[in-house]
Design a protein around this motif. Structure first.
Motif, short mmCIF file in Angstrom:
data_model
loop_
_atom_site.label_atom_id
_atom_site.label_comp_id
_atom_site.label_asym_id
_atom_site.label_seq_id
_atom_site.Cartn_x
_atom_site.Cartn_y
_atom_site.Cartn_z
N ASP A 101 0.86 -1.18 0.00
CA ASP A 101 0.00 0.00 0.00
C ASP A 101 0.90 1.24 0.00
N ILE A 107 0.48 -5.94 1.59
CA ILE A 107 -0.92 -6.37 1.61
C ILE A 107 -0.97 -7.90 1.45
N THR A 137 -6.61 -6.35 -3.05
CA THR A 137 -6.62 -6.89 -1.68
C THR A 137 -6.26 -8.37 -1.65
#
Lengths: 793, 224
Positions: A101, A107, A137
């Motif tokens: 990020d 992540i 994600t």
């Protein structure tokens, strides 16, 4: 209980920490990113993401400082570096795909990824057997397997992958054959001009104007809209970012990488510049600063007058500093009576100020021990070419501690360009090149031969056995010169001597396995090395002190190919005689060695239990005169792998030695001399005589005590070398740890026994002395008065 | 039949003996008096026997070429070992020529051989003159006639040292955590009396009580 007590004493004896208040006072550190190969402007206006081979970092676009940095293992190399401005995410691909990020937090990641890319759909992850598309994600969107092995990504949109035999198109519905593929080129040098482009239709060309400047021309859809100059040449990477300023004007940021520097420019000029050259240090030499006084030559009256003048100046400065101290005492109170030494570049009385002449892959630097970069010169600007082999720096003229007049330090840079040797002479204080010589011969080796006053005569040896001497003559070389050359293709060492200006080979050693490591003595043996060790039973052990020895480590495979042995040779560089040869079975690298006085330290891995070990070998002269040496040995278990090893050095050699081990976790562990003493009794507690000598009971473990870490809470990634130099004070030693980062510290192995603390209150001393003097006179007067009164009664 | 078996046995022993004594040159030993410009063969290192023992075999008496050296100093005597098979570069070493003269050809070759490839790595060449020999020291000496004429016998010793085995970490005297715990438990363990006093004391008391009461009963019985 007894053993625990002894073990406790061992730990106590070797603790050597600094106070919290001293952190940062006698040390400094610099963090680097390395040779920057990737860059992207962040979605946040102040973010610039950059990447080198195994480092990613975020640089503040306004100040040029690192905001956050992530360092991967040295064997990982970043193959993909892509930034999604829409989601402010970065993906990096080594053998592991990582998604970050904007704050540098990981992540998700995945191993064994062949290729990856950021597309509109998400993160495309290609493995040999399948391709998978995930969201930022990490949530899988779709994946497809194929009978053919995937080898990489050709295009992100539409997603086109290469297989071993063809190209395929991948969509959410499946895989199909791709008919034709247009592969885009990234930023490249096109027809001699560096071109950078954005997807908003802007592109910029960089054209060198002269040796120091380039012209930046910004186009938009073939229309020239802006042009300006920047102080950068030889740029290899460039990025342009248009933005709208506060007053609604179209502005451009140009990020340029040239030589070792990363610079940000706009129309008005340079905003900031970061120098990453010190992340790739090849050589480092400490040089004294010249004395600032000159001994007066003349008759007794002249020198007496000069001495009086100097003492008057000293008295005036003492009075001035006392007044300053009193003023600060009044203002700040007793607690903060603290005199900061002024930062200056001149020599100081304790030898804390020195210059480090540092060579990197592209430049030479002079860095003061206070961390200030005094000057920098690129090899391109010195030699007018980039086509150079390894450049070697040799100091030919060096000031000494007791010089009678100021001596300017001089250095020489030697490089090979084709069949020519280039020799550049420079001033160590200001970096100016005073002479550049081109010699038509192919250089085999170059080295400095120490002569009187600590200077070096430069000797150049050609591949057809000619010798050229600079900064001296053959007559300056009063002693016979011996040297040896490592021939890498044949894996052999050849020793030479110079007879009638011709190198004559005198010995050969042929190794049959690749050489892993070398160790040499420091340039000069400490002249104050105490040659004898007196044991507890009053016998003397005479140290084997031969400054001409060097050590070679090999890793030799055994008959079972999965295992190997480590062989160590200790060789005399004059006769080629093998003084000592030892073999560590079932061992392998990484091998590091240190040769200091009569001690050889070796670190290696012992394969069977998979642990790292340190072996110490001490050499003593035999009673019977022969080449054989009496050897005492011991081994220890290390807490982790070691990258390099060095030791502290002091002027007189009285202070205890600390052996510095650079661990793979970025810390430097200091190990006391007593810990690795080869005479430590094994299995039994030391008897009273041994204890009196200071010998501790043998313990196989070298403990990792946090107070023994020289770098305390700082980390130096990928340490490649540790350099040390003595100061004028016997207690203090300069230590520089360099690798990806650089760390300097002034360490005192036996504490600073010859220096007052920094917070020593001179003003309080003066006040106390004056007050005592006044009190003495007052009391004397009162006593005289009382006596008088008594006599009158 | 027995005779044939005997003949075959004797022949096999003879062949083995001959084979074991076969000497095969492995390295040619060459010398130079002029700093490596001209090399001449002096002998060879032969592998002898089933255990491949290396032995120096001279090619003849040691002779100095007439134009090589007279009575001046500053000269090197160089020896090199060149592989007969040609599978490695020659290994060379040097000493001061005057030291060779003074030693009257008492030479010691220490051969360092690689354990894996069994090839020569380096040679330490020492001539026994009672002091260390640097390869080049400004000395002067004269060559005796005996040496010029080649009437001096070469006395060459060869040693082939094995590498010293590296020191191993020792755990003698070092206790594992389990051992330390056991030792502490043993030290803290109470003695037999402290452990079982609540059995011993009542037992002793009972014994005492019974010993006091037992004679009284006897006395009473006697009185009665």
């Amino acid at each position: 209980m007894k053993y625990s007590l002894i073990l406790f004493c061992t730990f106590v004896c070797v603790v050597n920490a600094i106070y919290q208040r001293d952190a940062g006072k006698n040390d400094w550190s610099k963090e680097f990113i390395g040779d920057i190969k990737h860059a992207a402007f962040g979605c946040d206006k102040k973010d610039l993401l950059v990447g080198s081979d195994n480092v990613i970092a975020n640089i503040n676009l306004r100040t040029g400082k690192i905001t956050w940095r992530r360092v991967f293992e040295s064997k990982e190399v970043i193959r993909r570096f892509e930034y999604a401005t829409a989601t402010c995410n970065l993906i990096t691909l080594t053998n592991t795909l990582r998604v970050w990020d904007k704050n540098g937090l990981l992540i998700w990641d995945d191993n064994n990824v062949v290729d990856a890319a950021l597309t509109e759909e998400g993160v495309v992850e290609v493995k040999k057997e399948f391709v998978r598309v995930r969201s930022i994600t990490g949530k899988p969107i779709y994946n497809h397997t194929s009978s053919e092995e995937f080898t990489g990504i050709l295009k992100g949109s539409p997603l086109t992958l290469s297989t071993k035999q063809s190209a395929v198109l991948v969509t959410s519905s499946g895989i199909s054959k791709a008919s034709s593929v247009n592969v885009e080129e990234g930023h490249k040098i096109v027809q001699g001009e560096l071109v950078t482009a954005t997807n908003q239709g802007y592109y910029a060309k960089l054209n060198p104007i002269d040796e120091t400047k380039s012209r930046v021309v910004v186009h938009s859809n073939e229309n020239k809209i802006e042009e300006f100059n920047i102080n950068a040449t030889q740029a290899t990477l460039a990025f342009i970012r248009p933005y709208t300023s506060v007053d609604n004007k179209q502005q451009f940021n140009i990020l340029v990488k040239h030589d070792d520097q990363l610079s940000l420019y706009n129309r008005s000029g340079l905003i900031w510049s970061r120098d990453e050259g010190l992340s790739q240090i090849k050589g480092l030499t400490f040089v004294e600063l010249p004395t600032q006084t000159q001994a007066i030559q003349g008759n007794a009256i002249v020198s007496f007058e000069a001495r009086l003048e100097k003492q008057l100046e000293t008295l005036i400065s003492l009075a001035r500093s006392t007044v300053d101290g009193l003023v600060s005492l009044v203002k700040n109170g007793l607690k903060s009576d603290y005199v900061h030494r002024e930062l200056n570049v001149g020599r100081d009385e304790f030898g804390f100020s020195k210059i480090m002449l540092i060579t990197t892959s592209k430049s030479v630097y002079a860095v003061h021990t206070n961390g200030q970069v005094l000057w920098k010169k690129t090899f391109h600007s010195i030699f007018k070419t980039s086509d150079l082999s390894d450049v070697k720096l040799i100091v030919t003229n060096s000031p000494q501690q007791h010089d009678e007049k100021p001596v300017t330090p001089e250095f020489v840079l030697v490089a090979q360009r084709g069949n020519q040797a280039l020799v550049a002479t420079g001033n160590g204080l200001i970096g100016d090149i005073t002479n550049l010589e081109t010699i038509d011969f192919k250089l085999k080796d170059s080295f400095g031969v120490p002569v009187e006053n600590g200077n070096n005569v430069l000797v150049l040896v050609s591949s057809d056995n000619q010798v050229i001497i600079r900064h001296g003559t053959h007559n300056t070389l009063t002693k016979q010169v011996y040297f040896y050359v490592h021939d890498k293709p044949t894996n052999s060492l050849q020793g030479y001597t110079i007879i009638n200006s011709t190198p004559v080979p005198i010995w050969t050693v042929q190794f049959h396995h690749p050489i892993q490591s070398f160790a040499h003595h420091a340039t000069k043996l400490n002249k104050h090395v105490y040659t004898n060790t007196i044991q507890h039973d009053e016998t003397e052990l005479s140290k084997y002190l031969n400054p001409n020895t060097f050590s070679v480590a090999l890793e030799a495979p055994t008959s079972s190919s999965s295992d190997s042995n480590v062989e160590i040779y200790l060789i005399d560089s004059i006769t080629g005689t093998t003084i000592y040869h030892t073999l560590y079975e079932s061992s392998s690298g990484p091998i590091n060695m240190l040769l200091e006085d009569n001690l050889l330290l070796i670190t290696y891995m012992y394969n069977k239990p998979k642990r790292y070990q340190l072996s110490a070998i001490e050499l003593y002269s035999n009673q019977i005169p022969s080449h054989a040496v009496n050897v005492k040995r011991t081994s220890f278990i290390l807490p982790s792998a070691v990258r390099t090893i060095s030791s502290t050095r002091t002027t007189l050699g009285i202070t205890s030695k600390l052996y510095l081990l650079a661990l793979t976790n970025g810390q430097v562990l200091s190990v006391n001399q007593k810990t690795i003493d080869t005479r430590r009794p094994r299995g039994v507690a030391p008897n009273p005589n041994q204890a009196e000598e200071g010998l501790l009971m043998y313990n196989p473990y070298i403990p990792l005590i946090s107070q023994s870490l020289l770098t305390y809470n700082k980390t130096v990634h990928e340490v490649s070398r540790i350099d040390t130099s003595p100061s004028y004070l016997e207690s203090t030693c300069h230590v520089v740890v360099s690798g990806l980062d650089m760390f300097y510290i002034r360490t005192a192995p036996s504490k600073q026994f010859d220096l007052l603390n920094d917070d020593f209150s001179f003003s309080l001393l003066v006040i106390s002395t004056v007050a005592l003097l006044v009190a003495t006179f007052v009391v004397k007067w009162m006593a005289a008065k009382r006596e008088l009164v008594r006599l009158w009664k | 039949m027995t005779f044939k078996v005997l003949v075959v046995f004797v022949l096999s022993v003879l062949v083995t003996f001959c084979f074991s004594q076969e000497s095969k040159p492995v390295y040619n030993v060459e010398q130079s008096f002029d700093g490596g410009k001209i090399w001449s063969k002096r002998g060879s290192l032969n592998s002898v026997g089933l255990n491949r023992r290396l032995t120096y075999i001279p090619d003849g008496p040691w002779q100095i070429p007439s134009d090589a050296y007279t009575t001046t100093g500053n000269s090197l005597y160089q020896i090199r070992f060149a592989s007969v098979e040609g599978n490695q570069s020659p290994i060379m070493t040097s000493v001061s020529f005057c030291d060779v003269i003074r030693s009257q050809l008492h030479e010691l070759f220490t051969l360092h051989i690689d354990q894996t490839t069994h090839k020569l790595t380096s040679v330490d060449y020492i001539v026994t003159v009672g002091h260390s020999t640097s390869p080049f020291i400004n000395r002067t000496c004269s060559v005796p006639d005996q040496l010029r004429k080649g009437n001096t016998k070469q006395q060459v010793r060869i040693t082939i040292p094995s590498p010293v085995q590296g020191d191993k970490v020792s755990f003698v005297g070092v206790k594992t955590p389990d051992q330390k715990k056991k030792e502490e438990e043993q030290q803290n363990e109470p003695g037999f009396f402290r452990k079982y006093w609540y059995f011993i004391v009542p037992g002793v008391l009972m014994l005492l009580v019974s010993s006091f009461t037992a004679p009284e009963e006897g006395g009473q019985a006697a009185a009665q």
